[in-house]
Scaffold this motif. Structure first.
Motif, PDB file in Angstrom:
ATOM      1  N   THR A   1      41.101  19.549  53.124  1.00 16.74           N
ATOM      2  CA  THR A   1      41.973  19.695  54.305  1.00 16.74           C
ATOM      3  C   THR A   1      41.242  20.429  55.423  1.00 16.74           C
ATOM      4  OG1 THR A   1      42.900  21.687  53.284  1.00 16.74           O
ATOM      5  CG2 THR A   1      44.156  19.649  53.037  1.00 16.74           C
ATOM      6  N   CYS A   2      40.350  21.347  55.066  1.00 17.19           N
ATOM      7  CA  CYS A   2      39.582  22.074  56.090  1.00 17.19           C
ATOM      8  C   CYS A   2      38.681  21.102  56.855  1.00 17.19           C
ATOM      9  CB  CYS A   2      38.740  23.161  55.444  1.00 17.19           C
ATOM     10  SG  CYS A   2      39.699  24.339  54.467  1.00 17.19           S
ATOM     11  N   THR A   3      38.069  20.186  56.144  1.00 20.22           N
ATOM     12  CA  THR A   3      37.266  19.157  56.792  1.00 20.22           C
ATOM     13  C   THR A   3      38.163  18.230  57.604  1.00 20.22           C
ATOM     14  OG1 THR A   3      35.695  19.211  54.944  1.00 20.22           O
ATOM     15  CG2 THR A   3      35.580  17.306  56.402  1.00 20.22           C
TER      16      THR A   3
ATOM     17  N   ASP B   1      28.543  18.315  47.879  1.00 19.08           N
ATOM     18  CA  ASP B   1      29.034  18.240  46.504  1.00 19.08           C
ATOM     19  C   ASP B   1      29.473  19.629  46.016  1.00 19.08           C
ATOM     20  OD1 ASP B   1      29.597  17.765  43.874  1.00 19.08           O
ATOM     21  OD2 ASP B   1      27.743  16.663  43.454  1.00 19.08           O
ATOM     22  N   LEU B   2      30.758  19.934  46.204  1.00 24.37           N
ATOM     23  CA  LEU B   2      31.273  21.245  45.797  1.00 24.37           C
ATOM     24  C   LEU B   2      31.156  21.440  44.288  1.00 24.37           C
ATOM     25  CD1 LEU B   2      34.524  21.904  47.900  1.00 24.37           C
ATOM     26  CD2 LEU B   2      32.159  22.339  48.496  1.00 24.37           C
ATOM     27  N   SER B   3      31.407  20.371  43.527  1.00 23.82           N
ATOM     28  CA  SER B   3      31.391  20.504  42.064  1.00 23.82           C
ATOM     29  C   SER B   3      30.000  20.859  41.547  1.00 23.82           C
ATOM     30  CB  SER B   3      31.902  19.229  41.392  1.00 23.82           C
ATOM     31  OG  SER B   3      31.045  18.150  41.699  1.00 23.82           O
TER      32      SER B   3
ATOM     33  N   HIS C   1      27.402  23.838  48.186  1.00 22.86           N
ATOM     34  CA  HIS C   1      27.793  24.678  49.328  1.00 22.86           C
ATOM     35  C   HIS C   1      27.323  26.124  49.190  1.00 22.86           C
ATOM     36  CE1 HIS C   1      30.748  25.007  46.214  1.00 22.86           C
ATOM     37  NE2 HIS C   1      31.520  25.849  46.872  1.00 22.86           N
ATOM     38  N   LYS C   2      26.819  26.501  48.011  1.00 19.08           N
ATOM     39  CA  LYS C   2      26.313  27.862  47.798  1.00 19.08           C
ATOM     40  C   LYS C   2      24.782  27.902  47.776  1.00 19.08           C
ATOM     41  CE  LYS C   2      30.595  29.271  47.197  1.00 19.08           C
ATOM     42  NZ  LYS C   2      31.329  29.855  48.328  1.00 19.08           N
ATOM     43  N   ARG C   3      24.167  26.758  48.012  1.00 17.27           N
ATOM     44  CA  ARG C   3      22.705  26.710  48.005  1.00 17.27           C
ATOM     45  C   ARG C   3      22.156  27.014  49.400  1.00 17.27           C
ATOM     46  NH1 ARG C   3      22.652  21.172  44.968  1.00 17.27           N
ATOM     47  NH2 ARG C   3      23.393  21.825  42.924  1.00 17.27           N
TER      48      ARG C   3
ATOM     49  N   GLY D   1      29.314  29.924  52.938  1.00 18.96           N
ATOM     50  CA  GLY D   1      29.241  29.013  51.807  1.00 18.96           C
ATOM     51  C   GLY D   1      30.496  28.196  51.610  1.00 18.96           C
ATOM     52  N   GLN D   2      31.083  27.776  52.733  1.00 18.75           N
ATOM     53  CA  GLN D   2      32.288  26.948  52.647  1.00 18.75           C
ATOM     54  C   GLN D   2      32.149  25.747  53.579  1.00 18.75           C
ATOM     55  OE1 GLN D   2      35.474  29.807  53.579  1.00 18.75           O
ATOM     56  NE2 GLN D   2      36.043  29.713  51.431  1.00 18.75           N
ATOM     57  N   ILE D   3      32.808  24.668  53.185  1.00 21.98           N
ATOM     58  CA  ILE D   3      32.883  23.512  54.082  1.00 21.98           C
ATOM     59  C   ILE D   3      34.118  23.677  54.971  1.00 21.98           C
ATOM     60  CG2 ILE D   3      31.643  21.922  52.579  1.00 21.98           C
ATOM     61  CD1 ILE D   3      34.430  20.804  51.733  1.00 21.98           C
ATOM     62  N   PRO D   4      34.137  23.146  56.165  1.00 18.98           N
ATOM     63  CA  PRO D   4      33.085  22.320  56.752  1.00 18.98           C
ATOM     64  C   PRO D   4      32.111  23.138  57.600  1.00 18.98           C
ATOM     65  CG  PRO D   4      34.991  22.251  58.166  1.00 18.98           C
ATOM     66  CD  PRO D   4      35.344  23.154  57.013  1.00 18.98           C
ATOM     67  N   ALA D   5      31.035  22.465  58.007  1.00 20.73           N
ATOM     68  CA  ALA D   5      30.141  22.971  59.039  1.00 20.73           C
ATOM     69  C   ALA D   5      29.879  21.796  59.975  1.00 20.73           C
ATOM     70  CB  ALA D   5      28.844  23.485  58.437  1.00 20.73           C
TER      71      ALA D   5
ATOM     72  N   GLY E   1      33.753  28.011  60.144  1.00 23.91           N
ATOM     73  CA  GLY E   1      34.823  29.000  60.098  1.00 23.91           C
ATOM     74  C   GLY E   1      34.490  30.058  59.062  1.00 23.91           C
ATOM     75  N   GLU E   2      35.280  31.064  58.967  1.00 31.68           N
ATOM     76  CA  GLU E   2      35.066  32.087  57.949  1.00 31.68           C
ATOM     77  C   GLU E   2      36.248  32.147  56.996  1.00 31.68           C
ATOM     78  OE1 GLU E   2      36.162  35.758  60.857  1.00 31.68           O
ATOM     79  OE2 GLU E   2      35.625  36.214  58.814  1.00 31.68           O
TER      80      GLU E   2
HETATM   81  N1  LIG Z   1      38.405  29.225  57.438  1.00 27.60           N
HETATM   82  C1  LIG Z   1      37.599  28.141  56.898  1.00 27.60           C
HETATM   83  C2  LIG Z   1      37.940  27.947  55.444  1.00 27.60           C
HETATM   84  C3  LIG Z   1      37.070  26.909  54.828  1.00 27.60           C
HETATM   85  C4  LIG Z   1      37.435  26.696  53.370  1.00 27.60           C
HETATM   86  O1  LIG Z   1      38.301  27.387  52.784  1.00 27.60           O
HETATM   87  N2  LIG Z   1      36.801  25.669  52.760  1.00 27.60           N
HETATM   88  C5  LIG Z   1      37.068  25.357  51.379  1.00 27.60           C
HETATM   89  C6  LIG Z   1      37.411  23.863  51.215  1.00 27.60           C
HETATM   90  S1  LIG Z   1      38.883  23.427  52.102  1.00 27.60           S
HETATM   91  C7  LIG Z   1      35.807  25.602  50.562  1.00 27.60           C
HETATM   92  O2  LIG Z   1      34.702  25.420  51.019  1.00 27.60           O
HETATM   93  N3  LIG Z   1      36.019  26.027  49.311  1.00 27.60           N
HETATM   94  C8  LIG Z   1      34.929  26.257  48.406  1.00 27.60           C
HETATM   95  C9  LIG Z   1      34.591  27.726  48.257  1.00 27.60           C
HETATM   96  O3  LIG Z   1      35.183  28.580  48.975  1.00 27.60           O
HETATM   97  O4  LIG Z   1      33.713  28.019  47.425  1.00 27.60           O
HETATM   98  C10 LIG Z   1      37.877  26.879  57.707  1.00 27.60           C
HETATM   99  O5  LIG Z   1      39.033  26.628  58.041  1.00 27.60           O
HETATM  100  O6  LIG Z   1      36.929  26.121  57.986  1.00 27.60           O
END
Ligand SMILES: N[C@@H](CCC(=O)N[C@@H](CS)C(=O)NCC(=O)O)C(=O)O
Length: 67
Positions: free
Chosen positions: A12-14, A34-36, A40-42, A52-56, A66-67
């Motif tokens: 949903t963030c993407t 590939d989150l699984s 995203h942590k590499r 370390g979160q999507i999206p970028a 975002g944070e």
């Molecule tokens: N505030 C950020 C939040 C991003 C976020 O929570 N991304 C999640 C996916 S929707 C994610 O990367 N989760 C994996 C993790 O946190 O390790 C934004 O809205 O972009």
């Protein structure tokens, strides 16, 4: 050198970013992360988003996240 969105269609963030890009009628490439597999942590992804979160979102030298 077009707009690149690093994320996943199921995220949903993407999706929020996709909605804005589509609304603006911009061309972009969705680059899957590939989150699984923990991609995203590499380091390669953490350079795009140090949280370390999507999206970028990358536009030339500008990278937004975002944070
Ligand atoms: N505030 C950020 C939040 C991003 C976020 O929570 N991304 C999640 C996916 S929707 C994610 O990367 N989760 C994996 C993790 O946190 O390790 C934004 O809205 O972009």
């Amino acid at each position: 050198m077009g707009l690149k969105l690093y994320g996943l269609p199921v995220s949903t963030c993407t999706g929020r970013v996709v909605a804005v890009i589509e609304e603006l009628g911009l061309e972009y490439e969705l680059v899957p992360v590939d989150l699984s597999a923990g991609e995203h942590k590499r380091p390669a992804f953490m350079e795009r988003n140090p949280f370390g979160q999507i999206p970028a979102l990358k536009d030339g030298d500008l990278v937004l996240f975002g944070e």
